[in-house]
Design a protein around this motif. Structure first.
Motif, PDB file in Angstrom:
ATOM      1  N   PRO A  44      -9.491   9.884  11.823  1.00 24.18           N
ATOM      2  CA  PRO A  44     -10.369   8.711  11.928  1.00 24.18           C
ATOM      3  C   PRO A  44      -9.829   7.489  11.188  1.00 24.18           C
ATOM      4  O   PRO A  44     -10.270   6.380  11.453  1.00 24.18           O
ATOM      5  CB  PRO A  44     -11.674   9.192  11.282  1.00 24.18           C
ATOM      6  CG  PRO A  44     -11.271  10.304  10.378  1.00 24.18           C
ATOM      7  CD  PRO A  44     -10.111  10.967  11.039  1.00 24.18           C
ATOM      8  N   LEU A  45      -8.891   7.708  10.260  1.00 21.17           N
ATOM      9  CA  LEU A  45      -8.344   6.563   9.525  1.00 21.17           C
ATOM     10  C   LEU A  45      -6.980   6.125  10.087  1.00 21.17           C
ATOM     11  O   LEU A  45      -6.252   5.381   9.430  1.00 21.17           O
ATOM     12  CB  LEU A  45      -8.227   6.892   8.024  1.00 21.17           C
ATOM     13  CG  LEU A  45      -9.564   7.059   7.284  1.00 21.17           C
ATOM     14  CD1 LEU A  45      -9.342   7.434   5.817  1.00 21.17           C
ATOM     15  CD2 LEU A  45     -10.403   5.780   7.365  1.00 21.17           C
ATOM     16  N   ARG A  46      -6.646   6.585  11.296  1.00 23.04           N
ATOM     17  CA  ARG A  46      -5.382   6.123  11.883  1.00 23.04           C
ATOM     18  C   ARG A  46      -5.453   4.604  12.060  1.00 23.04           C
ATOM     19  O   ARG A  46      -6.419   4.081  12.606  1.00 23.04           O
ATOM     20  CB  ARG A  46      -5.153   6.800  13.237  1.00 23.04           C
ATOM     21  CG  ARG A  46      -3.809   6.462  13.841  1.00 23.04           C
ATOM     22  CD  ARG A  46      -3.574   7.229  15.123  1.00 23.04           C
ATOM     23  NE  ARG A  46      -3.083   8.576  14.863  1.00 23.04           N
ATOM     24  CZ  ARG A  46      -3.277   9.609  15.680  1.00 23.04           C
ATOM     25  NH1 ARG A  46      -3.978   9.461  16.790  1.00 23.04           N
ATOM     26  NH2 ARG A  46      -2.784  10.791  15.385  1.00 23.04           N
ATOM     27  N   GLY A  47      -4.456   3.916  11.558  1.00 18.81           N
ATOM     28  CA  GLY A  47      -4.461   2.446  11.627  1.00 18.81           C
ATOM     29  C   GLY A  47      -5.019   1.808  10.363  1.00 18.81           C
ATOM     30  O   GLY A  47      -4.910   0.597  10.179  1.00 18.81           O
ATOM     31  N   ALA A  48      -5.617   2.633   9.515  1.00 17.93           N
ATOM     32  CA  ALA A  48      -6.151   2.065   8.263  1.00 17.93           C
ATOM     33  C   ALA A  48      -5.009   1.832   7.284  1.00 17.93           C
ATOM     34  O   ALA A  48      -4.140   2.686   7.119  1.00 17.93           O
ATOM     35  CB  ALA A  48      -7.183   2.999   7.648  1.00 17.93           C
ATOM     36  N   ARG A  49      -5.024   0.666   6.644  1.00 18.93           N
ATOM     37  CA  ARG A  49      -4.092   0.368   5.547  1.00 18.93           C
ATOM     38  C   ARG A  49      -4.959   0.178   4.310  1.00 18.93           C
ATOM     39  O   ARG A  49      -5.555  -0.883   4.116  1.00 18.93           O
ATOM     40  CB  ARG A  49      -3.271  -0.882   5.854  1.00 18.93           C
ATOM     41  CG  ARG A  49      -2.285  -0.689   7.021  1.00 18.93           C
ATOM     42  CD  ARG A  49      -1.431  -1.928   7.265  1.00 18.93           C
ATOM     43  NE  ARG A  49      -2.247  -3.090   7.539  1.00 18.93           N
ATOM     44  CZ  ARG A  49      -2.777  -3.392   8.719  1.00 18.93           C
ATOM     45  NH1 ARG A  49      -2.560  -2.608   9.768  1.00 18.93           N
ATOM     46  NH2 ARG A  49      -3.523  -4.473   8.865  1.00 18.93           N
ATOM     47  N   VAL A  50      -5.034   1.251   3.532  1.00 22.07           N
ATOM     48  CA  VAL A  50      -5.963   1.276   2.402  1.00 22.07           C
ATOM     49  C   VAL A  50      -5.246   0.856   1.121  1.00 22.07           C
ATOM     50  O   VAL A  50      -4.269   1.487   0.715  1.00 22.07           O
ATOM     51  CB  VAL A  50      -6.561   2.695   2.195  1.00 22.07           C
ATOM     52  CG1 VAL A  50      -7.570   2.689   1.040  1.00 22.07           C
ATOM     53  CG2 VAL A  50      -7.202   3.212   3.480  1.00 22.07           C
ATOM     54  N   SER A  51      -5.734  -0.215   0.509  1.00 24.14           N
ATOM     55  CA  SER A  51      -5.270  -0.585  -0.835  1.00 24.14           C
ATOM     56  C   SER A  51      -6.273  -0.032  -1.833  1.00 24.14           C
ATOM     57  O   SER A  51      -7.445  -0.410  -1.815  1.00 24.14           O
ATOM     58  CB  SER A  51      -5.185  -2.110  -0.975  1.00 24.14           C
ATOM     59  OG  SER A  51      -3.980  -2.578  -0.421  1.00 24.14           O
ATOM     60  N   GLY A  52      -5.807   0.858  -2.709  1.00 24.78           N
ATOM     61  CA  GLY A  52      -6.727   1.529  -3.632  1.00 24.78           C
ATOM     62  C   GLY A  52      -6.461   1.151  -5.081  1.00 24.78           C
ATOM     63  O   GLY A  52      -5.313   1.136  -5.535  1.00 24.78           O
ATOM     64  N   SER A  53      -7.528   0.847  -5.807  1.00 23.10           N
ATOM     65  CA  SER A  53      -7.443   0.567  -7.245  1.00 23.10           C
ATOM     66  C   SER A  53      -8.404   1.506  -7.942  1.00 23.10           C
ATOM     67  O   SER A  53      -9.609   1.258  -7.990  1.00 23.10           O
ATOM     68  CB  SER A  53      -7.840  -0.889  -7.502  1.00 23.10           C
ATOM     69  OG  SER A  53      -8.086  -1.102  -8.882  1.00 23.10           O
TER      70      SER A  53
END
Ligand code: NAI
Length: 493
Positions: A44-53
């Motif tokens: 479901p997160l295909r294509g997601a570019r997650v920036s995590g802090s």
């Protein structure tokens, strides 16, 4: 950059140790592993570019690899200068199938003991992708969200305000970083703000910032408040702290807690866990509160409720848990007992007046070991007598993690099982906002109770708990569905 993966971590050689601990943690994180199974082959997160802090710990490593298993590309930084576990950071860069020579994991910008300049550099790198920017943010405390919002605001205005004398060191460094990028005039932050579908926020302090932005009509994208999922704040903030507070005090000082007088400032979720943690060791716990409801809860739970000013001469340990600022001022510190321990477990270090302590006339700092400092007051002040009559030293206090959250600075934060609850909500929130962002306005939302109950069920099962099933008649009688949700939204747990 190695094998195409950008990173800034302390030591890639630590990856093997990190991988072993991640493997053990996976078993203790049944919620995250269930989500991996549930979404296997769906991505479901295909294509997601997650920036995590978010604190780069072993538990967070399992979160990151869950996001990747669901199809996301991820970049990561820690949300605190002391909280990174360097072996976890290394293992995430190397990845489960990579090697030190040929890492195949995720770009991480985090190490234990960053300076403030390095901290904001890491946060910026984490938000800076090749080509397109991130389209999701996963935040803890709201620093990444603040960077994008302030960056956008200053780019629109064309200037960054100059710091004045009231500006904290942290914010000064933050403004310096933004000055450079606003001067470069690339519209970087505006572009990022426009490209982000949403943010999911982990903690009380970050959630407060989001509600403030939303109230001012300034929120650039929708947000999910993960903190106020019941299976987050009523578990992580409470039972997580119950575990990790004394872990931090013990690793930092190894002082016997039993019999001592411990003061907990704030009796919210974190304060409740903190007080229980200290009482569990036999400390005599005193609570300070500003809210009569929480104060009364503390009294009913058997703690004395006092004002801080009135307990300073007897307190052996003082811990702040308020998420507020200026809770323990330098005037208070000067009145504490000799070698009393002072620490904060709320999100930011401004709960303690560290700036005032540094400026106190005649103060001397002795570093005992990383994240443990003895601050020696000059002779003649209140508190204990000088060590010997020829010394100009007065009493001292011990400050943990320079006033930053001590459970992550002095120890390893909350254990895996409780973080599995929090991070399951994070993953569900990421999937929700990434896939359905068009259905959400630029406001702050909470996850539906049904999902909260699902997260709880997975963890109850893992503990071998038996859940009683409602009969149809019982369900009708209390007006709920047999399958839940079992409570109204205003129920408080
Ligand atoms: P909360 O809102 O439930 O509790 C804070 C309590 O402090 C409230 O009851 C409030 O009335 C009280 N308070 C405020 N100002 C005060 C003052 N001047 N003196 C005494 N009491 C005061 O918030 P929660 O969830 O307990 O979180 C507290 C902080 O801990 C936040 O900054 C949160 O982000 C952080 N946090 C840290 C964690 C960690 O691992 N170290 C984990 C979870 C949360």
């Amino acid at each position: 950059t190695r094998n195409g993966i950008e990173f800034a971590v302390a030591d890639l050689e630590a990856a093997e140790f990190g991988r072993k601990e991640i493997r053990l943690a996976e078993h203790e994180m049944p919620g995250l592993m269930a989500l991996r199974r549930e979404y296997a082959e769906v991505y479901p997160l295909r294509g997601a570019r997650v920036s995590g802090s978010l604190h780069m710990t072993v538990q967070t490593a399992v979160l990151i690899e869950t996001l990747v298993a669901l199809g996301a590309e991820v970049r990561w930084a820690s949300c605190n200068i002391f909280s990174t576990q360097d072996h976890a950071a290394a293992a995430i860069v190397v990845g489960p199938h990579g090697t030190i020579e040929e890492p195949k994991g995720v770009p991480v910008f985090a190490w234990k003991g960053e300076s403030l300049e390095e901290y904001w550099w890491c946060t910026e790198r984490m938000l800076t992708w090749d080509g397109e920017g991130p389209n999701m943010i996963l935040d803890d405390g709201g620093d990444a969200t603040m960077l994008v919002h302030k960056g956008t605001e200053f780019e629109k205005a064309g200037v960054v305000p100059s710091p004045d004398e009231d500006t904290s060191d942290e914010f000064r460094v933050f403004l310096q970083l933004l000055s450079a990028s606003v001067e470069a005039d690339t519209g970087k932050w505006t572009k990022i703000g426009e490209g982000v579908r949403g943010v999911t926020e982990e903690t009380t302090t970050g959630v407060l910032r989001l509600y403030q932005l939303a109230a001012a009509g300034e929120l650039l994208f929708p947000a999910i408040n993960v903190n106020d999922a019941v299976t987050k704040s009523k578990f992580d903030n409470r039972y997580g702290i119950r575990h990790s507070l004394i872990d931090g005090i013990n690793r930092g000082t190894d002082v016997l807690i039993g019999g001592k007088v411990a003061v907990v400032c704030g009796y919210g979720d974190v304060g409740k866990g903190a007080a229980e943690s200290l009482r569990g060791q036999g400390a005599r716990v005193i609570v300070t509160e500003i809210d009569p409801i929480c104060a009364l809860q503390a009294a009913m739970d058997g703690y004395q409720v006092k004002k801080l000013e009135n307990v300073l001469p007897e307190a052996d340990i003082i811990i702040t848990t308020t998420g507020n600022k200026d809770v323990v001022l330098v005037e208070h510190m000067a009145r504490m007992k000799h070698q009393a321990i002072l620490g904060n477990i709320g999100h930011f270090d401004n709960e303690l007046d560290m700036a005032g302590l540094q400026r106190y006339p005649g103060i001397r700092r002795i570093n005992i070991k990383p994240q443990v400092d003895e601050w020696v007051f000059p002779a003649g002040g209140p508190g204990a007598a000088p060590r010997d009559e020829h010394s100009s030293d007065g009493k001292s206090i011990i400050v943990l993690s320079e006033g930053r959250l001590l459970n992550l600075g002095n120890a390893t934060g909350h254990p895996s099982f409780v973080m599995s609850n929090s991070f399951s909500n994070q993953v569900i929130a990421q999937v929700e906002l990434f896939t359905k962002y068009e259905e959400y306005d630029k406001e702050v939302f909470r996850l539906p109770k049904k999902l909260d109950e699902k997260v709880a069920k997975i963890h109850l099962d893992a503990l071998g708990g038996e859940l009683t099933k409602l009969t149809k008649e019982q369900a009708e009688y209390i007006d709920v569905d047999v399958e839940g949700p079992f409570k109204t939204d205003h129920y408080r747990y």
